[in-house]
Motif scaffolding. Structure first.
Motif, PDB file in Angstrom:
ATOM      1  N   ALA A 103      21.095  37.399  81.871  1.00 15.06           N
ATOM      2  CA  ALA A 103      21.267  36.999  83.268  1.00 15.06           C
ATOM      3  C   ALA A 103      20.853  35.539  83.456  1.00 15.06           C
ATOM      4  O   ALA A 103      20.055  34.997  82.688  1.00 15.06           O
ATOM      5  N   TYR A 104      21.420  34.917  84.491  1.00 10.31           N
ATOM      6  CA  TYR A 104      21.068  33.544  84.833  1.00 10.31           C
ATOM      7  C   TYR A 104      20.253  33.579  86.124  1.00 10.31           C
ATOM      8  O   TYR A 104      20.719  34.064  87.155  1.00 10.31           O
ATOM      9  N   THR A 105      19.016  33.081  86.067  1.00 15.79           N
ATOM     10  CA  THR A 105      18.119  33.080  87.217  1.00 15.79           C
ATOM     11  C   THR A 105      17.904  31.644  87.689  1.00 15.79           C
ATOM     12  O   THR A 105      17.760  30.737  86.879  1.00 15.79           O
ATOM     13  N   TYR A 106      17.907  31.448  88.987  1.00 19.33           N
ATOM     14  CA  TYR A 106      17.761  30.098  89.538  1.00 19.33           C
ATOM     15  C   TYR A 106      17.055  30.153  90.890  1.00 19.33           C
ATOM     16  O   TYR A 106      17.031  31.194  91.552  1.00 19.33           O
ATOM     17  N   VAL A 111      13.533  30.637  97.489  1.00 21.51           N
ATOM     18  CA  VAL A 111      14.426  31.767  97.236  1.00 21.51           C
ATOM     19  C   VAL A 111      14.924  31.723  95.785  1.00 21.51           C
ATOM     20  O   VAL A 111      15.484  30.715  95.342  1.00 21.51           O
ATOM     21  N   THR A 112      14.707  32.808  95.077  1.00 25.38           N
ATOM     22  CA  THR A 112      15.187  32.943  93.697  1.00 25.38           C
ATOM     23  C   THR A 112      16.259  34.018  93.643  1.00 25.38           C
ATOM     24  O   THR A 112      16.083  35.099  94.208  1.00 25.38           O
ATOM     25  N   HIS A 113      17.355  33.701  92.990  1.00 29.86           N
ATOM     26  CA  HIS A 113      18.442  34.655  92.823  1.00 29.86           C
ATOM     27  C   HIS A 113      18.792  34.807  91.347  1.00 29.86           C
ATOM     28  O   HIS A 113      18.395  33.990  90.510  1.00 29.86           O
ATOM     29  N   LYS A 114      19.556  35.841  91.063  1.00 30.52           N
ATOM     30  CA  LYS A 114      19.931  36.131  89.685  1.00 30.52           C
ATOM     31  C   LYS A 114      21.438  36.403  89.621  1.00 30.52           C
ATOM     32  O   LYS A 114      21.991  37.056  90.507  1.00 30.52           O
ATOM     33  N   VAL A 115      22.070  35.896  88.584  1.00 32.48           N
ATOM     34  CA  VAL A 115      23.479  36.179  88.340  1.00 32.48           C
ATOM     35  C   VAL A 115      23.569  37.118  87.141  1.00 32.48           C
ATOM     36  O   VAL A 115      23.165  36.759  86.028  1.00 32.48           O
ATOM     37  N   ILE A 116      24.064  38.321  87.379  1.00 31.89           N
ATOM     38  CA  ILE A 116      24.277  39.283  86.300  1.00 31.89           C
ATOM     39  C   ILE A 116      25.597  38.933  85.625  1.00 31.89           C
ATOM     40  O   ILE A 116      26.641  38.861  86.283  1.00 31.89           O
ATOM     41  N   LYS A 144      22.969  38.650  92.499  1.00 32.78           N
ATOM     42  CA  LYS A 144      21.975  39.657  92.862  1.00 32.78           C
ATOM     43  C   LYS A 144      20.622  39.009  93.142  1.00 32.78           C
ATOM     44  O   LYS A 144      20.410  37.829  92.865  1.00 32.78           O
ATOM     45  N   GLY A 145      19.706  39.805  93.669  1.00 35.14           N
ATOM     46  CA  GLY A 145      18.355  39.336  93.914  1.00 35.14           C
ATOM     47  C   GLY A 145      17.521  39.368  92.642  1.00 35.14           C
ATOM     48  O   GLY A 145      17.943  39.921  91.618  1.00 35.14           O
ATOM     49  N   PRO A 146      16.316  38.805  92.693  1.00 36.30           N
ATOM     50  CA  PRO A 146      15.483  38.711  91.487  1.00 36.30           C
ATOM     51  C   PRO A 146      14.948  40.050  91.002  1.00 36.30           C
ATOM     52  O   PRO A 146      14.562  40.183  89.842  1.00 36.30           O
ATOM     53  N   ASP A 147      14.938  41.053  91.872  1.00 40.19           N
ATOM     54  CA  ASP A 147      14.379  42.360  91.509  1.00 40.19           C
ATOM     55  C   ASP A 147      15.468  43.382  91.172  1.00 40.19           C
ATOM     56  O   ASP A 147      15.320  44.575  91.419  1.00 40.19           O
ATOM     57  N   SER A 148      16.558  42.897  90.598  1.00 39.55           N
ATOM     58  CA  SER A 148      17.711  43.761  90.341  1.00 39.55           C
ATOM     59  C   SER A 148      17.653  44.451  88.983  1.00 39.55           C
ATOM     60  O   SER A 148      18.605  45.130  88.596  1.00 39.55           O
TER      61      SER A 148
END
Length: 233
Positions: free
Chosen positions: A194-197, A204-209, A169-173
């Motif tokens: 969550a894991y954010t990278y 670009v920052t993404h997040k893994v739920i 997912k995106g960072p604003d999820s």
């Protein structure tokens, strides 16, 4: 593309060894994209960063070693095939509803040296009701653009208890995750941290739920897709 991927893998504290295979994957993707809609990203540098490195980052979100992994709505093989090339001992199943994509993946995986990859054409909400697939996987991934409540109902039934669902997912999820709390609980899951990278070489920052499967999913789920979409849990 290879040098960019290898540098990015090193920056993420991952082995650069898969760089050549991932670069070849990117080349095959762009070649096939001329005749089939596989990706809107067509610049080699962007393919390296926004596909290959983005997907490889999931290796820090869970322990994939020797795990049975299902990638739901895999599309052009993201993130599943990238993970397989980086972690060859994964037992990987790629699931997509478009047969043309599945056929391409079935040819592409062995061409990249990836073994023990099963490519399945079907719909998640139907296959998850079959004993051959239901609660058979250690890790389920999805990069699909869909509400987390919908993804949870499609993906959690495939997980065995103790497994983990990883949704890219995106960072604003945050609000979306909050809305999905009830659905995740009903389906037998429990939210983890969550894991954010940040993708190397980009801003670009993404997040893994991350959702752990703590109990079996009730037999009535998943419902028909029209019902899932119209009335999410």
């Amino acid at each position: 593309m290879q040098e960019l991927i290898e540098a990015g893998l090193r920056e993420m504290d991952l082995s650069p060894a898969p760089g050549a295979a991932l670069a070849r994957y990117g080349q095959l993707l762009l070649e096939q994209n001329r005749v089939m809609n596989l990706t809107a990203i067509t610049e080699p540098e962007a393919v390296a960063q926004l596909h290959m490195l983005d997907c490889a980052a999931l290796l820090h979100a869970a322990d994939f070693a020797q795990k049975a992994v299902l990638d739901v709505g895999t599309g052009a093989g993201f993130p599943g095939l990238v993970l397989k090339l980086c972690q060859p001992d994964i037992r990987l199943t790629l699931l997509d509803s478009l047969d043309k994509r599945v056929q391409w993946l079935a040819q592409t995986a062995p061409a990249l040296g990836a073994e023990d990859v099963t490519c399945v054409h079907g719909r998640a909400e139907e296959l998850a009701l079959q004993s051959a697939y239901r609660e058979q996987y250690d890790i389920v991934t999805s990069r699909a653009v869909a509400d987390l409540r919908v993804l949870a109902e499609l993906c959690l039934p495939f997980l065995r208890v103790g497994g983990v669902f990883l949704a890219m997912k995106g960072p604003d999820s945050g609000p979306e995750v909050d809305r999905a709390g009830r659905a995740i609980s009903v389906l037998g899951g429990r939210l983890q941290t969550a894991y954010t990278y940040q993708i190397p070489g980009t801003d670009v920052t993404h997040k893994v739920i991350r959702v752990e499967k703590v109990r079996p999913t009730p037999e009535r789920y998943p419902r028909r897709f029209a019902k899932i979409k119209k009335d999410p849990l």
